[in-house]
Scaffold this motif. Structure first.
Motif, PDB file in Angstrom:
ATOM      1  N   GLY A 125       0.817  -1.202   0.000  1.00 44.98           N
ATOM      2  CA  GLY A 125       0.000   0.000   0.000  1.00 44.98           C
ATOM      3  C   GLY A 125       0.856   1.258   0.000  1.00 44.98           C
ATOM      4  O   GLY A 125       0.590   2.207  -0.745  1.00 44.98           O
ATOM      5  N   VAL A 126       1.894   1.276   0.838  1.00 48.07           N
ATOM      6  CA  VAL A 126       2.810   2.409   0.883  1.00 48.07           C
ATOM      7  C   VAL A 126       3.467   2.617  -0.476  1.00 48.07           C
ATOM      8  O   VAL A 126       3.533   3.737  -0.999  1.00 48.07           O
ATOM      9  CB  VAL A 126       3.881   2.200   1.977  1.00 48.07           C
ATOM     10  CG1 VAL A 126       5.016   3.217   1.827  1.00 48.07           C
ATOM     11  CG2 VAL A 126       3.259   2.306   3.359  1.00 48.07           C
ATOM     12  N   LYS A 127       3.953   1.537  -1.059  1.00 44.04           N
ATOM     13  CA  LYS A 127       4.624   1.623  -2.363  1.00 44.04           C
ATOM     14  C   LYS A 127       3.685   2.190  -3.421  1.00 44.04           C
ATOM     15  O   LYS A 127       4.085   3.052  -4.231  1.00 44.04           O
ATOM     16  CB  LYS A 127       5.113   0.243  -2.789  1.00 44.04           C
ATOM     17  CG  LYS A 127       5.761   0.215  -4.169  1.00 44.04           C
ATOM     18  CD  LYS A 127       6.151  -1.198  -4.570  1.00 44.04           C
ATOM     19  CE  LYS A 127       6.714  -1.223  -6.000  1.00 44.04           C
ATOM     20  NZ  LYS A 127       7.076  -2.605  -6.422  1.00 44.04           N
ATOM     21  N   SER A 128       2.447   1.721  -3.419  1.00 46.46           N
ATOM     22  CA  SER A 128       1.479   2.170  -4.433  1.00 46.46           C
ATOM     23  C   SER A 128       1.183   3.661  -4.297  1.00 46.46           C
ATOM     24  O   SER A 128       1.175   4.402  -5.284  1.00 46.46           O
ATOM     25  CB  SER A 128       0.189   1.362  -4.312  1.00 46.46           C
ATOM     26  OG  SER A 128       0.413  -0.007  -4.591  1.00 46.46           O
ATOM     27  N   PRO A 140      -4.061  16.096  -2.580  1.00 47.62           N
ATOM     28  CA  PRO A 140      -4.047  15.904  -1.119  1.00 47.62           C
ATOM     29  C   PRO A 140      -4.614  14.557  -0.682  1.00 47.62           C
ATOM     30  O   PRO A 140      -4.213  14.020   0.355  1.00 47.62           O
ATOM     31  CB  PRO A 140      -4.909  17.054  -0.602  1.00 47.62           C
ATOM     32  CG  PRO A 140      -5.785  17.425  -1.752  1.00 47.62           C
ATOM     33  CD  PRO A 140      -4.968  17.177  -2.988  1.00 47.62           C
ATOM     34  N   LEU A 141      -5.541  14.008  -1.470  1.00 43.46           N
ATOM     35  CA  LEU A 141      -6.155  12.736  -1.091  1.00 43.46           C
ATOM     36  C   LEU A 141      -5.122  11.612  -1.035  1.00 43.46           C
ATOM     37  O   LEU A 141      -5.202  10.724  -0.182  1.00 43.46           O
ATOM     38  CB  LEU A 141      -7.262  12.378  -2.092  1.00 43.46           C
ATOM     39  CG  LEU A 141      -8.061  11.104  -1.804  1.00 43.46           C
ATOM     40  CD1 LEU A 141      -8.767  11.221  -0.466  1.00 43.46           C
ATOM     41  CD2 LEU A 141      -9.074  10.844  -2.914  1.00 43.46           C
ATOM     42  N   LEU A 142      -4.133  11.650  -1.920  1.00 44.19           N
ATOM     43  CA  LEU A 142      -3.110  10.610  -1.942  1.00 44.19           C
ATOM     44  C   LEU A 142      -2.263  10.654  -0.671  1.00 44.19           C
ATOM     45  O   LEU A 142      -1.940   9.611  -0.095  1.00 44.19           O
ATOM     46  CB  LEU A 142      -2.226  10.767  -3.180  1.00 44.19           C
ATOM     47  CG  LEU A 142      -2.941  10.635  -4.525  1.00 44.19           C
ATOM     48  CD1 LEU A 142      -1.968  10.903  -5.671  1.00 44.19           C
ATOM     49  CD2 LEU A 142      -3.563   9.254  -4.686  1.00 44.19           C
ATOM     50  N   TYR A 143      -1.904  11.848  -0.231  1.00 51.26           N
ATOM     51  CA  TYR A 143      -1.125  11.981   1.009  1.00 51.26           C
ATOM     52  C   TYR A 143      -1.944  11.481   2.209  1.00 51.26           C
ATOM     53  O   TYR A 143      -1.412  10.842   3.117  1.00 51.26           O
ATOM     54  CB  TYR A 143      -0.722  13.434   1.237  1.00 51.26           C
ATOM     55  CG  TYR A 143       0.285  13.955   0.241  1.00 51.26           C
ATOM     56  CD1 TYR A 143       1.633  13.649   0.356  1.00 51.26           C
ATOM     57  CD2 TYR A 143      -0.126  14.761  -0.824  1.00 51.26           C
ATOM     58  CE1 TYR A 143       2.559  14.142  -0.557  1.00 51.26           C
ATOM     59  CE2 TYR A 143       0.794  15.250  -1.746  1.00 51.26           C
ATOM     60  CZ  TYR A 143       2.128  14.936  -1.612  1.00 51.26           C
ATOM     61  OH  TYR A 143       3.052  15.406  -2.515  1.00 51.26           O
ATOM     62  N   SER A 144      -3.246  11.796   2.194  1.00 50.16           N
ATOM     63  CA  SER A 144      -4.110  11.369   3.288  1.00 50.16           C
ATOM     64  C   SER A 144      -4.217   9.843   3.342  1.00 50.16           C
ATOM     65  O   SER A 144      -4.158   9.243   4.425  1.00 50.16           O
ATOM     66  CB  SER A 144      -5.503  11.989   3.122  1.00 50.16           C
ATOM     67  OG  SER A 144      -6.341  11.632   4.195  1.00 50.16           O
ATOM     68  N   LYS A 145      -4.357   9.222   2.185  1.00 53.86           N
ATOM     69  CA  LYS A 145      -4.457   7.757   2.160  1.00 53.86           C
ATOM     70  C   LYS A 145      -3.158   7.099   2.622  1.00 53.86           C
ATOM     71  O   LYS A 145      -3.182   6.100   3.345  1.00 53.86           O
ATOM     72  CB  LYS A 145      -4.825   7.285   0.750  1.00 53.86           C
ATOM     73  CG  LYS A 145      -6.271   7.577   0.363  1.00 53.86           C
ATOM     74  CD  LYS A 145      -6.638   6.937  -0.961  1.00 53.86           C
ATOM     75  CE  LYS A 145      -8.116   7.108  -1.267  1.00 53.86           C
ATOM     76  NZ  LYS A 145      -8.522   6.414  -2.517  1.00 53.86           N
ATOM     77  N   LEU A 146      -2.036   7.679   2.221  1.00 57.40           N
ATOM     78  CA  LEU A 146      -0.757   7.157   2.681  1.00 57.40           C
ATOM     79  C   LEU A 146      -0.620   7.368   4.188  1.00 57.40           C
ATOM     80  O   LEU A 146      -0.128   6.492   4.916  1.00 57.40           O
ATOM     81  CB  LEU A 146       0.383   7.843   1.933  1.00 57.40           C
ATOM     82  CG  LEU A 146       1.809   7.430   2.323  1.00 57.40           C
ATOM     83  CD1 LEU A 146       2.002   5.923   2.206  1.00 57.40           C
ATOM     84  CD2 LEU A 146       2.829   8.156   1.456  1.00 57.40           C
ATOM     85  N   GLY A 147      -1.073   8.518   4.666  1.00 61.05           N
ATOM     86  CA  GLY A 147      -1.033   8.789   6.103  1.00 61.05           C
ATOM     87  C   GLY A 147      -1.844   7.775   6.899  1.00 61.05           C
ATOM     88  O   GLY A 147      -1.439   7.365   7.991  1.00 61.05           O
ATOM     89  N   LYS A 148      -2.964   7.342   6.362  1.00 59.98           N
ATOM     90  CA  LYS A 148      -3.807   6.362   7.059  1.00 59.98           C
ATOM     91  C   LYS A 148      -3.090   5.017   7.204  1.00 59.98           C
ATOM     92  O   LYS A 148      -3.249   4.322   8.217  1.00 59.98           O
ATOM     93  CB  LYS A 148      -5.126   6.166   6.308  1.00 59.98           C
ATOM     94  CG  LYS A 148      -6.082   7.336   6.425  1.00 59.98           C
ATOM     95  CD  LYS A 148      -7.347   7.062   5.633  1.00 59.98           C
ATOM     96  CE  LYS A 148      -8.297   8.232   5.692  1.00 59.98           C
ATOM     97  NZ  LYS A 148      -9.524   7.998   4.894  1.00 59.98           N
ATOM     98  N   ALA A 159       2.976   9.367   9.641  1.00 61.01           N
ATOM     99  CA  ALA A 159       1.568   9.672   9.352  1.00 61.01           C
ATOM    100  C   ALA A 159       1.325  11.178   9.449  1.00 61.01           C
ATOM    101  O   ALA A 159       0.668  11.767   8.584  1.00 61.01           O
ATOM    102  CB  ALA A 159       0.659   8.919  10.327  1.00 61.01           C
ATOM    103  N   ARG A 160       1.882  11.799  10.504  1.00 62.18           N
ATOM    104  CA  ARG A 160       1.689  13.238  10.689  1.00 62.18           C
ATOM    105  C   ARG A 160       2.254  14.029   9.504  1.00 62.18           C
ATOM    106  O   ARG A 160       1.634  14.998   9.029  1.00 62.18           O
ATOM    107  CB  ARG A 160       2.360  13.699  11.979  1.00 62.18           C
ATOM    108  CG  ARG A 160       2.105  15.170  12.299  1.00 62.18           C
ATOM    109  CD  ARG A 160       2.732  15.615  13.608  1.00 62.18           C
ATOM    110  NE  ARG A 160       4.174  15.412  13.602  1.00 62.18           N
ATOM    111  CZ  ARG A 160       4.809  14.546  14.399  1.00 62.18           C
ATOM    112  NH1 ARG A 160       4.122  13.816  15.263  1.00 62.18           N
ATOM    113  NH2 ARG A 160       6.113  14.429  14.343  1.00 62.18           N
ATOM    114  N   ASP A 161       3.402  13.601   9.001  1.00 61.48           N
ATOM    115  CA  ASP A 161       3.997  14.292   7.851  1.00 61.48           C
ATOM    116  C   ASP A 161       3.068  14.251   6.640  1.00 61.48           C
ATOM    117  O   ASP A 161       2.904  15.261   5.934  1.00 61.48           O
ATOM    118  CB  ASP A 161       5.343  13.650   7.483  1.00 61.48           C
ATOM    119  CG  ASP A 161       6.416  13.929   8.517  1.00 61.48           C
ATOM    120  OD1 ASP A 161       6.224  14.844   9.331  1.00 61.48           O
ATOM    121  OD2 ASP A 161       7.438  13.210   8.518  1.00 61.48           O
TER     122      ASP A 161
END
Length: 288
Positions: A125-128, A140-148, A159-161
């Motif tokens: 998931g992180v790689k994708s 911004p949605l991509l950063y949020s999904k990675l943060g989750k 996650a905070r970053d």
């Protein structure tokens, strides 16, 4: 003869393209279900070189898996098969269009949905999502999904970053701020999390998740009456908010109102049958 053969080959190829597009169009219009999946599979089988077919099929299969998981008598084997097929279709889309951000986002979303259920899902998931961000760094949605994903892995600094980047790109993206507040709680700044969530609720008073999370923090701090008011508000916004139903039961039980707590647990179980946590609480409340 050569010209005729080339013409026939061209006609055959074009007919397959139109045929695939027909099944895709028909499937796209259908509601989620087996008929929709069958039509999309047929389109991708006839024309396996069009990445959009693979992406839509992947998302359809994932939605079917989620719907199956919400059934009272869910079929775990069927869910696993649907998720595996969804991942396979997403990977096919990536191979066909390695620079298409939607393909990578779809892949990441699939692995995000199965966190904790499939070994290595977090890493994939992180790689994708990292690949998707590289292709579309202003989303911004991509950063949020990675943060989750990092949040689920308890890697709160990472996650905070990601949530901070999402918020910087879209300041009114409330989901990013919500998770930033939850990270404050996880890292010990509960008072800061409460104050920030109170401000966020003032901005988004009709968001049941924000209202619930603030209520949960009140409850954890022993402010039961304030927590109950929050859970009641969350249920006014969304009567089927499962977490609020369960938390209402806990808060009412703490105040000694076991009968009312039992009623909320029964409502929650009606939404999520065979939920072991809810069943255990029902058993506890039924004891003398």
């Amino acid at each position: 003869i050569t010209f005729s053969l080339i013409s026939l080959a061209a006609i055959f190829f074009i007919s397959r393209i139109y045929s695939a597009d027909y099944f895709y169009s028909q499937g796209f219009k259908k509601p989620a279900g087996e008929e929709k999946t069958a039509l999309l599979k047929k389109a991708s089988l006839i024309n396996p070189y069009f990445s959009e077919y693979q992406v839509i099929l992947s998302r359809t299969l994932l939605n079917s898996a989620i719907l199956e998981s919400q059934k009272p008598a869910k079929d775990s084997q069927k869910i696993f098969q649907l998720v595996a097929e969804a991942a396979d279709s997403a990977n096919k889309a990536i191979r066909l269009s390695p620079n298409w951000v939607v393909a990578w986002e779809t892949s990441g979303t699939i692995y995000q949905e199965v966190l904790g259920l499939v070994i290595g899902a977090e890493d994939w998931g992180v790689k994708s999502f990292e690949k998707a961000i590289g292709l579309e760094p202003t989303n911004p949605l991509l950063y949020s999904k990675l943060g989750k994903i990092y949040f689920a892995k308890d890697e709160f600094d990472k996650a905070r970053d990601q949530f901070a980047r999402a918020k910087a790109l879209k300041p009114d993206f409330f989901e990013s701020q919500l998770f930033l507040d939850l990270i404050k709680e996880k890292q010990g700044d509960v008072d800061g999390a409460v104050k920030s969530l109170e401000s966020l609720q003032n901005l988004y008073p009709l968001n049941s998740d924000i209202v619930f999370q603030l209520g949960r923090l009140y409850f954890n701090q022993g402010e039961t009456d304030k927590a109950i008011a929050q859970f009641q508000n969350a249920l006014k916004i969304n009567p089927n908010h499962l977490d609020s139903l369960y938390s209402m039961a806990l808060a009412l039980e703490k105040k000694g109102d076991r009968a009312e707590a039992l009623a909320y647990i029964k409502k929650a179980l009606a939404l999520s049958p065979e939920n072991q946590i809810l069943e255990k609480k029902l058993e506890d409340l039924n004891k003398d």
